[in-house]
Design a protein around this motif. Structure first.
Motif, PDB file in Angstrom:
ATOM      1  N   ASP A 274       0.812  -1.218   0.000  1.00  0.00           N
ATOM      2  CA  ASP A 274       0.000   0.000   0.000  1.00  0.00           C
ATOM      3  C   ASP A 274       0.841   1.263   0.000  1.00  0.00           C
ATOM      4  OD1 ASP A 274      -2.460  -1.293  -0.063  1.00  0.00           O
ATOM      5  OD2 ASP A 274      -2.562  -1.483   2.120  1.00  0.00           O
ATOM      6  N   THR A 277       1.036   1.885  -3.879  1.00  0.00           N
ATOM      7  CA  THR A 277      -0.120   1.788  -4.777  1.00  0.00           C
ATOM      8  C   THR A 277      -1.285   2.677  -4.365  1.00  0.00           C
ATOM      9  OG1 THR A 277      -0.990  -0.107  -3.513  1.00  0.00           O
ATOM     10  CG2 THR A 277       0.447  -0.593  -5.391  1.00  0.00           C
ATOM     11  N   HIS A 279      -3.576   5.696  -4.497  1.00  0.00           N
ATOM     12  CA  HIS A 279      -3.943   6.778  -5.402  1.00  0.00           C
ATOM     13  C   HIS A 279      -5.460   6.927  -5.380  1.00  0.00           C
ATOM     14  CE1 HIS A 279      -5.083   3.572  -8.189  1.00  0.00           C
ATOM     15  NE2 HIS A 279      -3.890   3.055  -7.992  1.00  0.00           N
ATOM     16  N   SER A 282      -7.876   4.030  -5.383  1.00  0.00           N
ATOM     17  CA  SER A 282      -7.831   3.132  -4.228  1.00  0.00           C
ATOM     18  C   SER A 282      -9.116   3.182  -3.409  1.00  0.00           C
ATOM     19  CB  SER A 282      -6.637   3.486  -3.329  1.00  0.00           C
ATOM     20  OG  SER A 282      -5.411   3.322  -4.013  1.00  0.00           O
TER      21      SER A 282
END
Length: 314
Positions: A274, A277, A279, A282
């Motif tokens: 996390d 990743t 953004h 999400s």
């Protein structure tokens, strides 16, 4: 313990009548109602509450029991909470709370913590320039008072900050709770709300709701969004879900203990993904969110409630 000035400012949770007299074991209100004080802590529940004064006296199990979080007297709890890797981690919680505390402490005033759990001392140290009232639905962990968030026993516009982390999902009517929270918050005051979107059923039977990003936002129509963030994102959600699946393959006690141990090592590493990743997209399936609302008293409707949809910050 609640300061005398705040104690005398209480209102009856249902009728909102003001305090008439306070003595060592009873609060009497101007409409004739009375509520007990136990161990110097007021029990501020009406007859409409899911929780009862009798249950408080008997230390009835609710959403968070002292025995479940005790890491001193329970080896299982010690291993689960202190030794085994976690399946999810809120990497920004320290920064988020420091920034909130810096703002609130600069202004002083009053803070209400709903569902303080075992963090009473932590919250009082965090908001050290403020009068902090820590509340819960039991007396097991040292809260200043017992309240039901559906009927907050304080007058309008009384607090500079209302703080509720991992609480709203445990309320039977979150729409009513959020109206009460906004009612007792001053214009210009803040409301800190943290909730899960994806998390296993827990604290049963007192577990009722999950919230999407926009679902949480629209509950606070008298507020703008000062800050919104994902607390634990998609990878953490995958790890928690896989771990829960492994444990629930059997109801047998020793299998579940073994599955808990194994799943923490098999899936605990996923949460670190996390960091790379997170953004805007999400919001599709994170474990949860944190919102800092600013009450301005302007009542928003429809599309006006969704203007901050992509205002995500780490």
């Amino acid at each position: 313990m609640i300061a005398d000035a705040i104690l005398k400012s209480l209102v009856h949770p249902k009728t909102k009548a003001s305090v008439a007299t306070v003595d060592s074991d009873m609060i009497r209100f101007t409409d004739g109602h009375s509520l007990p004080i136990i161990q110097a802590r007021p029990i501020l529940l009406s007859e409409d509450s899911l929780f009862t004064i009798e249950g408080i006296l008997q230390n009835a199990a609710t959403t968070q029991e002292a025995t479940f979080i005790d890491t001193q007297g329970s080896m299982k709890n010690y291993l689960r909470k202190r030794v085994l890797p976690s399946l999810a981690k809120d990497f920004h919680i320290g920064k988020r709370y420091r920034e909130l505390a810096q703002t609130v402490n600069a202004q002083g005033g009053r803070v209400l913590v709903i569902g303080s759990g075992d963090k009473v001392v932590y919250y009082k140290n965090l908001f050290h320039t403020c009068e902090v009232v820590c509340s819960d639905v039991h007396l097991q962990l040292g809260a200043d008072c017992v309240i039901d968030a559906h009927e907050i026993p304080f007058p309008d516009a009384f607090f500079d900050l209302v703080f509720a982390a991992q609480v709203l999902e445990h309320t039977m009517n979150p729409w009513k709770v959020t109206q009460e929270v906004q009612r007792v918050t001053k214009i210009g005051g803040r409301i800190q709300i943290e909730v899960p979107q994806n998390y296993p059923y827990h604290g049963q039977p007192y577990d009722f709701f999950r919230f999407t990003f926009t679902g949480l936002r629209v509950l606070f129509e008298q507020c703008s969004v000062a800050k919104a963030s994902i607390t634990e994102s998609n990878a953490a959600m995958v790890g928690v879900t896989l771990g829960n699946y492994m444990m629930n393959l059997s109801a047998q006690k020793y299998y579940r203990q073994g599955a808990l141990f194994l799943s923490r090592f098999l899936f605990g590493w996923l949460k670190y993904l996390d960091r790379f990743t997170l953004h805007q997209r999400s919001v599709s399936s994170p474990k949860g969110y944190a919102f800092t609302f600013l009450k301005d008293g302007e009542v928003r409707k429809g599309a006006a409630l969704l203007e901050e949809y992509y205002a995500l910050k780490p």
